[in-house]
Motif scaffolding. Sequence first.
Motif, PDB file in Angstrom:
ATOM      1  N   GLY A 114       0.858  -0.772  -0.092  1.00  9.54           N
ATOM      2  CA  GLY A 114       0.315  -0.022   0.307  1.00  9.54           C
ATOM      3  C   GLY A 114       1.144   1.163  -0.077  1.00  9.54           C
ATOM      4  N   PHE A 115       1.730   1.005   0.945  1.00 11.76           N
ATOM      5  CA  PHE A 115       3.085   2.226   0.753  1.00 11.76           C
ATOM      6  C   PHE A 115       4.006   2.665  -0.648  1.00 11.76           C
ATOM      7  N   TRP A 116       3.845   1.598  -1.539  1.00 14.38           N
ATOM      8  CA  TRP A 116       4.203   1.460  -2.686  1.00 14.38           C
ATOM      9  C   TRP A 116       3.309   1.707  -3.846  1.00 14.38           C
ATOM     10  N   ILE A 117       2.158   1.856  -3.270  1.00 13.97           N
ATOM     11  CA  ILE A 117       1.087   1.858  -4.136  1.00 13.97           C
ATOM     12  C   ILE A 117       1.144   4.456  -4.158  1.00 13.97           C
ATOM     13  N   ALA A 118       0.984   4.595  -3.007  1.00  9.16           N
ATOM     14  CA  ALA A 118       1.404   5.753  -2.897  1.00  9.16           C
ATOM     15  C   ALA A 118       2.379   6.238  -3.686  1.00  9.16           C
ATOM     16  N   ASP A 119       3.511   5.584  -3.280  1.00  5.33           N
ATOM     17  CA  ASP A 119       4.379   6.152  -4.625  1.00  5.33           C
ATOM     18  C   ASP A 119       4.096   5.620  -5.451  1.00  5.33           C
ATOM     19  N   TYR A 120       3.503   5.379  -6.073  1.00  3.16           N
ATOM     20  CA  TYR A 120       3.133   5.662  -7.338  1.00  3.16           C
ATOM     21  C   TYR A 120       2.397   6.757  -8.063  1.00  3.16           C
ATOM     22  N   VAL A 121       1.708   6.984  -7.067  1.00  5.91           N
ATOM     23  CA  VAL A 121       0.212   7.812  -7.175  1.00  5.91           C
ATOM     24  C   VAL A 121       1.670   9.116  -7.050  1.00  5.91           C
ATOM     25  N   ARG A 122       2.182   8.899  -6.215  1.00  3.89           N
ATOM     26  CA  ARG A 122       2.940  10.878  -5.862  1.00  3.89           C
ATOM     27  C   ARG A 122       3.241  11.181  -6.701  1.00  3.89           C
ATOM     28  N   GLU A 123       4.048  10.169  -7.241  1.00  7.02           N
ATOM     29  CA  GLU A 123       5.103  10.106  -9.081  1.00  7.02           C
ATOM     30  C   GLU A 123       4.496  10.284 -10.058  1.00  7.02           C
ATOM     31  N   HIS A 124       3.018   9.490 -10.066  1.00 10.22           N
ATOM     32  CA  HIS A 124       2.792   9.358 -11.671  1.00 10.22           C
ATOM     33  C   HIS A 124       0.974  10.294 -11.804  1.00 10.22           C
ATOM     34  N   GLY A 125       0.865  10.318 -10.335  1.00  7.99           N
ATOM     35  CA  GLY A 125      -0.804  10.446 -10.386  1.00  7.99           C
ATOM     36  C   GLY A 125      -1.502   9.412 -10.107  1.00  7.99           C
ATOM     37  N   ALA A 126      -2.912   9.431 -10.382  1.00  9.98           N
ATOM     38  CA  ALA A 126      -4.011   8.023 -10.355  1.00  9.98           C
ATOM     39  C   ALA A 126      -4.818   8.121 -11.615  1.00  9.98           C
ATOM     40  N   GLY A 127      -4.445   9.738 -12.207  1.00 10.40           N
ATOM     41  CA  GLY A 127      -5.755   9.086 -13.216  1.00 10.40           C
ATOM     42  C   GLY A 127      -5.547   8.326 -14.492  1.00 10.40           C
ATOM     43  N   ASP A 128      -4.682   7.096 -14.101  1.00  9.95           N
ATOM     44  CA  ASP A 128      -5.251   6.264 -14.841  1.00  9.95           C
ATOM     45  C   ASP A 128      -5.061   4.759 -13.939  1.00  9.95           C
TER      46      ASP A 128
END
Length: 291
Positions: A114-128
């Motif tokens: 879950g923390f690594w998903i948050a990293d993805y959102v931080r760097e790439h956003g959640a739009g995709d």
Amino acid sequence: TASTVFAGGPAVGFVAAPDGVPLCVAEGGNPQGPPLVFIHGYSQTYAVFTRQFESDLARDFRLLALDMRGHGCSGKPWTEAAYGSAGPWAGDIAAVLAARAVTRPLLVGWSAGGFWIADYVREHGAGDLAGIVLVGSHGGLMSARINPALPEMSKAMRAANQGYPPDIAEALARGEQFVPLMSARPLPDDVGRIMYAGTLMLPAYARRAMATRTMDNADLVPRLRLPVLLIMGDQDRSATPDQMRALAAELPDARLSLYPDTGHSTFAEQPERFNREISEFAARVRPGKQP
């Protein structure tokens, strides 16, 4: 690279991370189905999701799971920079999604996943993304206002990993201590063996490097406007049910599913309920997309 199918399991191959680290990726299920991407927890591996790859989810969904850097059968870079910020972890997920042509996935992250998903959102956003499932995880989204003990808990965890010894006998002993903590009751033997093996595959130097980074993601809460499902066992030690309810209330579109008499590994302790809820949530976030 080409993937290999082992007896009774998903096809396993490798994808290169942006910095060249080879990432182990498992894929199975219905190749025409909506994609579910499973992300394991700290010191673990894609293989813990055996109860998902071998379930009815495989009939309806394209199933993928990866070993994050340092973990499982993925590469284990030596430098602290390879672990010490959001970028490398976000890059691992992004590289797999791009290499495997995964569009609008539902990301399912257990514990540290879950923390690594948050990293993805931080760097790439959640739009995709179609949605996010946090399993036994608050993903760092929980603030100290909800849980005042979080700073001390994080400090203690960092200290434990910074002092992790590069000693085989010690690793074996700690692995034996680790597995029983993952569930309220003993796990199925096969899952327990996978978790034991997984924790031995994370090197001490990687643990120490990972301990250097912050895991506070509370600032991302307003950006998570997509649907979020929180799955938590009521015996999970990572957060209390009331704390998880408070987090769900703060997120723009989230709900908590609480599993009675269950610990940290809901996907293995109550796989039938877990798989059903994942399927139902996927239908909600991608209506009309099931085959």
